[in-house]
Design an enzyme around this catalytic site. Structure first.
Site, PDB file in Angstrom:
ATOM      1  N   GLU A  16       0.845  -1.192   0.000  1.00 25.94           N
ATOM      2  CA  GLU A  16       0.000   0.000   0.000  1.00 25.94           C
ATOM      3  C   GLU A  16       0.882   1.244   0.000  1.00 25.94           C
ATOM      4  O   GLU A  16       1.856   1.330   0.744  1.00 25.94           O
ATOM      5  CB  GLU A  16      -0.908   0.009   1.228  1.00 25.94           C
ATOM      6  CG  GLU A  16      -1.823   1.240   1.283  1.00 25.94           C
ATOM      7  CD  GLU A  16      -2.815   1.177   2.426  1.00 25.94           C
ATOM      8  OE1 GLU A  16      -3.699   0.294   2.354  1.00 25.94           O
ATOM      9  OE2 GLU A  16      -2.686   1.966   3.375  1.00 25.94           O
ATOM     10  N   THR A  47      -4.029   4.777  -1.379  1.00 24.64           N
ATOM     11  CA  THR A  47      -5.001   5.352  -0.471  1.00 24.64           C
ATOM     12  C   THR A  47      -5.565   6.659  -1.021  1.00 24.64           C
ATOM     13  O   THR A  47      -5.094   7.194  -2.019  1.00 24.64           O
ATOM     14  CB  THR A  47      -4.401   5.597   0.921  1.00 24.64           C
ATOM     15  OG1 THR A  47      -3.429   6.654   0.830  1.00 24.64           O
ATOM     16  CG2 THR A  47      -3.743   4.349   1.461  1.00 24.64           C
ATOM     17  N   HIS A 147     -13.933  -3.476  14.667  1.00 23.54           N
ATOM     18  CA  HIS A 147     -13.925  -2.025  14.439  1.00 23.54           C
ATOM     19  C   HIS A 147     -14.333  -1.330  15.727  1.00 23.54           C
ATOM     20  O   HIS A 147     -15.251  -1.775  16.426  1.00 23.54           O
ATOM     21  CB  HIS A 147     -14.886  -1.673  13.298  1.00 23.54           C
ATOM     22  CG  HIS A 147     -14.731  -0.273  12.801  1.00 23.54           C
ATOM     23  ND1 HIS A 147     -15.242   0.816  13.472  1.00 23.54           N
ATOM     24  CD2 HIS A 147     -14.116   0.218  11.685  1.00 23.54           C
ATOM     25  CE1 HIS A 147     -14.957   1.924  12.800  1.00 23.54           C
ATOM     26  NE2 HIS A 147     -14.269   1.586  11.722  1.00 23.54           N
ATOM     27  N   LYS A 163     -21.135  -6.762   4.102  1.00 28.02           N
ATOM     28  CA  LYS A 163     -20.286  -6.285   3.009  1.00 28.02           C
ATOM     29  C   LYS A 163     -20.026  -7.382   1.980  1.00 28.02           C
ATOM     30  O   LYS A 163     -20.048  -7.130   0.767  1.00 28.02           O
ATOM     31  CB  LYS A 163     -18.961  -5.747   3.567  1.00 28.02           C
ATOM     32  CG  LYS A 163     -19.097  -4.437   4.302  1.00 28.02           C
ATOM     33  CD  LYS A 163     -17.777  -3.714   4.489  1.00 28.02           C
ATOM     34  CE  LYS A 163     -16.963  -4.274   5.597  1.00 28.02           C
ATOM     35  NZ  LYS A 163     -15.790  -3.408   5.908  1.00 28.02           N
ATOM     36  N   GLN A 174      -7.166  -4.595   8.766  1.00 26.35           N
ATOM     37  CA  GLN A 174      -6.468  -3.519   9.436  1.00 26.35           C
ATOM     38  C   GLN A 174      -5.191  -4.101  10.052  1.00 26.35           C
ATOM     39  O   GLN A 174      -5.091  -5.294  10.310  1.00 26.35           O
ATOM     40  CB  GLN A 174      -7.363  -2.946  10.536  1.00 26.35           C
ATOM     41  CG  GLN A 174      -6.720  -1.850  11.364  1.00 26.35           C
ATOM     42  CD  GLN A 174      -7.657  -1.358  12.448  1.00 26.35           C
ATOM     43  OE1 GLN A 174      -8.354  -0.377  12.260  1.00 26.35           O
ATOM     44  NE2 GLN A 174      -7.692  -2.042  13.583  1.00 26.35           N
TER      45      GLN A 174
END
Length: 287
Positions: A16, A47, A147, A163, A174
């Site tokens: 990323e 991002t 979360h 989702k 994460q």
């Protein structure tokens, strides 16, 4: 190519990167990408800055260059909280034009001083919208420790199932620093009938400020092994960098031994760190 297809062939490695700050020219990201040329990732995600649609330009430009200049599959992040449906349609059209087939669909974080657009309340809303307006591979985010807004691990896995039912075909976690949380998360996925590939998100921590910020934003657990490392090396920047790399390598070796489907490395635009981890782990394991 749709990145979900890669999981049929191998353990996936992805990186990323993020666009430069507005005060820096976007071209500086190519210096970072050039320094990563010793690594052969399966895809690179880009991002998206905080705020509304005006921030999409750099993300799309970089994602396009990764795909069309570097010949690596790219994934564009789209956080929907501050976007309208018209904004998202314009982004999707640009992605189609550039041949980008992969999107990481996110709700995004509330930004102080910026009122949400109000058209997408949750990531699942964006996922359904994307699936209705193009043949994209949609990736979702997930949280091994839950979360911070979900309220419980049970609710968190319920929202994740929403989702996936909305159209997510693969997941990226994460960051986490204790692999046991990831293994327990996989068990919860299995019990909930969620059977899509999931990559473990690994962030090498190289300074105290970075970890303090991550804990504040993400509420991640720091195991005693990690805090001992911070106490021992935190005041020596070079030693802390090397210790952070070693810790990430140790995590990745353990994850691959336990059959992880992929590793997503949060590079923080630091090619030295990414290259060192690749040399230590990925080249030997023939990712």
């Amino acid at each position: 190519m749709k990145t979900v297809d890669l999981f049929r062939q191998k353990t996936v490695l992805s990186l990323e990167v993020f666009p430069p700050k507005r005060t820096a020219p976007v071209g500086t990201i190519y210096e970072t990408l050039d320094e990563l040329k010793g690594i052969t990732p399966d895809f690179i995600s880009v991002t998206y800055g905080a705020g509304g649609s005006e921030n999409s330009g750099a993300t799309l430009e970089i994602a396009s260059s990764i795909k069309n200049r570097y010949g690596i599959e790219s994934v564009a992040h789209i956080p929907c909280l501050n976007l309208t449906r018209e904004d998202v349609l314009l982004i999707l059209e640009r992605l189609k034009k550039e041949g980008i087939e992969n999107i990481l669909a996110l709700r995004g974080d509330l930004v102080p001083g910026i009122e949400p657009a109000g058209e997408f309340q949750y990531a699942a809303d964006l996922i359904r919208f994307i699936r209705a307006h193009g043949d994209f591979n949609v990736i979702g985010a997930c949280y091994p420790e839950g979360h911070q807004e979900s309220g419980s691990l049970v609710k968190d896995i319920h929202y994740l199932r929403e989702k996936v039912d909305a159209g997510v075909s693969q997941l990226i976690t994460q960051l986490f620093f204790d692999n046991e949380y990831f293994y327990r998360f996989r068990e919860r996925m299995e019990l909930a009938g969620i059977r899509v590939p999931v990559e473990a998100g690994i962030m090498p921590v190289v300074n105290k400020k970075q970890i303090e910020r991550m804990v504040s934003l993400c509420s991640v657990h720091l195991p005693s092994k990690f805090t001992s490392m911070m106490e021992r090396y935190g005041d020596n920047s070079e030693a802390m960098r090397d210790a952070g790399i070693a810790y990430a390598v140790d995590q990745i070796v353990d994850l691959t031994a336990h059959g992880v489907e992929g590793i997503h490395l949060y590079t923080m635009n630091r090619p030295y760190i990414a290259n060192k981890i690749y040399e230590a782990v990925f080249r030997l394991m023939a990712f």
